[in-house]
Design an enzyme around this catalytic site. Structure first.
Site, PDB file in Angstrom:
ATOM      1  CB  CYS A   1       6.846   5.752  -2.864  1.00 10.32           C
ATOM      2  SG  CYS A   1       5.682   6.338  -4.065  1.00 10.32           S
TER       3      CYS A   1
ATOM      4  CB  ALA B   1      -5.885 -14.057 -15.594  1.00  8.48           C
TER       5      ALA B   1
END
Lengths: 276, 436
Positions: B49, B188
């Protein structure tokens, strides 16, 4: 140089090399140096054991009246306890406490060969003094390891708490938990041994001098150490002390013991005194 | 050198993400085969990448342009678009660059280990496709060796350079082994989730997740194989938790120092490590002043990462000098490759002279038994070989010197007339006359 002297220089050389390897290995995080340190310590310890055995064989129980024997035996105990600890946690870090102290005590024992323990009737020494010396010395060695672990704990704890940059030493040090475990284990084993050593000493004194406690400075300091050690043992076991508090207390206990060993035995009139 | 190493590529420094995406190689086998069909001797392509690197071994007839055109065509792009975003290195510069890539000195995060694995994979593909031969084989093996040397001799990869890794490293410094430790995720957030995953990978026994929206906690617990805990039960669970990662969006502190005292007592002072990734912070900073409790917030962790980054940069200087010395040593090997044909020619020449003289001698001797004939033949050939042995050793040593290869090889070829150049019959006479 006699063969005996050569033997002793060899012990010093091995302990010194061991110490250099241990320090180098820890600073550079080099496991091979740690292994070499262990090999030197094993070699030095084996020769040191033979040296002590020869001294006991040659002089029989009169060896207990010789100051050098005590210092040499204490040094030997440090290495013995280090090996036990190495076997338990598989880390050479704790040799940083044991190896310099063992080296210092062994060299001191050679420098003080003419010293005699005063007021110690040779014909009266026996099992109790053996038990007294053996257990006290082992517990002092354990105390030293606990103190070493305590110093390392405080250093690392401070680094983590203050979010300071961990130097290369800090990075390669064992974890806080390992130091605390070592502190716990050495106190749990060391305190009963110290108590047993003290009891044997008082029993021997009561048979030899017809009184168990004579307000001798060494006895007073030993009782103080025992009380502090007892607090530590109790708080660890019952109150669940962990980390900083037991680390600080054990360092204090060990320092008092060392001051007692070098200060009282050499400079204060006591029946534990080393005199020419 | 009649064969040159070229490295043509682009990376995160030379090209933006849009170009990197566009010119990434999707079918490496086909790409390599195409280059081989064009007459290139060896090729290996790496495409990740962050970079595309094409290593080719070819004669000087090939140019960077041809390879760039081929590359652009393969990616349905244009050479004019691609060229300004690429770099091209030749011979030792190419070798040096590849060594830097393998050692992760050219990576976005210096010292990250993934690139070596990707390079090994690309090399394996090139070998399987028959595109890697003598030079690329040696070059890649040497790259892996250099990468290993850099890793062993420097601490380039020893410190954590991401927030989640830094948190795991700190946890290890406190607890030692993370095996058997229990962790809890409060909230979260993405970064907290990443840290929790790293903790799990490092051996944490159990992970609990609590969130104001219980359904979200349950959802996350399922993905992490953990246990969802109602937010109201937070303090009950704390006494049985060693590592807490907090990232709620709460405007005030979720965990207060005064409430923690009871928790610590219940835990019998067992150490606790709080990682507060929330902004504003979830955990009262005074928690850090409690014995056996350690609190790191996002800024503390960032500081750790930055320090580690700067340490890596210091180590990168050491690593670069290893790469430089290994590049020189590879250069010597390349020079020795140039010498190979000359050595072969020298031995061939010595053998042909020996055989010629042997034939004359045997003719003169007439009928002789086989044993004698073999002995004479062996002697003649070994004299020939021994005569060129010392010049070969001399040449090998001289060609190891920087820039000396071409000069000494040329000298040797002329001295032994290996190229069969016609020497004018009066060459020596002319020189003699001029001396007079």
């Amino acid at each position: 140089m006699t063969l005996f002297e050569f033997f002793q220089y060899l012990i010093i050389a091995l302990y010194l090399m061991g110490m250099i390897f241990f320090i180098g290995g820890t600073l550079k995080n080099n496991k091979i140096m740690g292994k070499l340190g262990n090999l030197c310590a094993i070699g030095g310890f084996a020769l040191h054991s033979v040296d002590l055995l020869l001294a006991v064989t040659l002089y029989k129980f009169t060896i207990f009246t010789d100051g050098f024997f005590y210092l040499s035996l204490l040094g030997w105990s440090f290495i013995l306890v280090y090996f036990a600890l190495w076997w338990k946690v598989r880390n050479t870090f704790f040799a940083l406490t044991a190896s310099p102290l063992a080296l210092l005590l062994f060299i001191s024992s050679l420098a003080t060969q003419s010293l005699k323990v005063q007021q110690l009737p040779a014909h009266l020494v026996g099992l109790f003094i053996g038990l007294h010396i053996g257990t006290i010395f082992l517990s002092i060695a354990l105390m030293a390891m606990a103190a070493g672990a305590g110093v390392a704990f405080l250093y690392l704890n401070n680094k983590i708490k203050t979010k300071a940059n961990l130097s290369s030493l800090g990075k390669e040090m064992p974890s806080l938990n390992t130091f605390d475990k070592v502190n716990h284990w050495t106190i749990m084993v060391g305190f009963p041994l110290y108590t047993l050593g003290l009891a044997a000493g008082f029993l021997w004194a009561s048979k030899t001098f017809n009184k168990a406690f004579s307000w001798d400075p060494k006895e007073v300091v030993t009782i103080v150490v025992w009380f502090l050690f007892a607090i530590l043992f109790h708080q660890r076991l019952v109150a669940g002390w962990r980390g900083r508090k037991p680390a600080i207390l054990v360092i204090i206990v060990f320092l008092i013991t060392m001051i007692s060993l070098w200060g009282i035995n050499f400079f204060v009139p006591t029946h534990h005194s080393f005199k020419v | 050198m009649d064969q040159n190493i070229y490295l043509i590529g682009l990376n995160h420094k030379s090209a933006g993400v849009n170009i990197r995406e566009r010119y990434a190689l999707t079918n490496i086998d086909e790409f390599e085969n195409g280059l081989l069909d064009m007459g290139i001797r060896e090729v290996m392509a790496l495409s990740t990448c962050n970079r595309v690197e094409i290593v080719v071994v070819c004669s000087d007839e090939f140019t960077e342009n041809e390879i760039l055109t081929y590359w652009a065509d393969k990616c349905c792009g244009s050479k004019t678009d691609l060229e300004p975003n690429t770099y091209c290195y030749k011979n030792l510069k190419a070798v040096n660059h590849l060594f830097r890539v393998a050692s992760s000195l050219d990576s976005m995060i210096v010292g990250e280990p993934q690139i070596l694995g990707q390079l090994k994979k690309s090399y394996r593909k090139a070998v399987e496709a028959g595109a890697a031969r003598v030079i690329i084989n040696r070059l890649l093996h040497k790259s892996f060796f250099v990468a290993k040397r850099v890793r062993t001799e420097t601490s380039i990869a020893s410190s954590a350079v991401s927030i989640s890794y830094a948190a795991v490293e700190l946890a290890k410094k406190i607890f030692g082994e993370l095996k058997g430790q229990k962790a809890m995720l409060i909230g979260a957030g993405e970064m907290a989730e990443l840290a929790a995953i790293h903790l799990l990978k490092s051996g944490v026994e159990k992970i609990r997740i609590t969130n104001r929206t219980f359904a979200r906690a349950e959802e996350l617990a399922e993905t992490m194989n953990g246990e969802a805990v109602p937010f109201e039960n937070l303090y009950d669970c704390l006494s049985d938790t060693d590592i807490i990662i907090s990232s709620t969006g709460a405007p005030h502190a979720v965990i207060k120092a005064k409430d923690m005292k009871a928790v610590i007592k219940k835990r019998k002072s067992k150490p606790m490590f709080f990682i507060d990734i929330a902004v504003p912070r979830d955990i009262d900073p005074d928690v850090n002043s409690l014995d056996n409790v350690y609190l790191y917030d996002i800024d503390d962790l960032k500081d750790v990462v930055e320090e580690n980054m700067s340490q890596r940069e210091d180590e990168a200087v050491k690593a670069s000098s290893i790469v430089e010395s290994e590049t020189l040593s590879f250069g010597n090997w390349l020079n020795s490759l140039d010498l190979q044909p000359t050595i072969v020619d020298l031995f061939n020449r010595s053998e042909s002279v020996a055989r010629k003289e042997l034939a004359k001698t045997l003719k003169r001797l007439g009928n002789i038994d086989d044993e004698t004939r073999n002995a004479i033949e062996t002697m003649a050939l070994s004299i020939g070989k021994k005569l060129v042995h010392e010049p070969v050793i001399f040449l090998k040593r001289r060609t190891e010197e920087e820039g000396a290869a071409e000069k000494f090889i040329d000298l040797a070829r002329r001295m032994f007339n290996l190229d069969n150049d016609t020497i004018p019959s009066d060459a020596h006479c002319k020189r003699k006359k001029s001396k007079d």
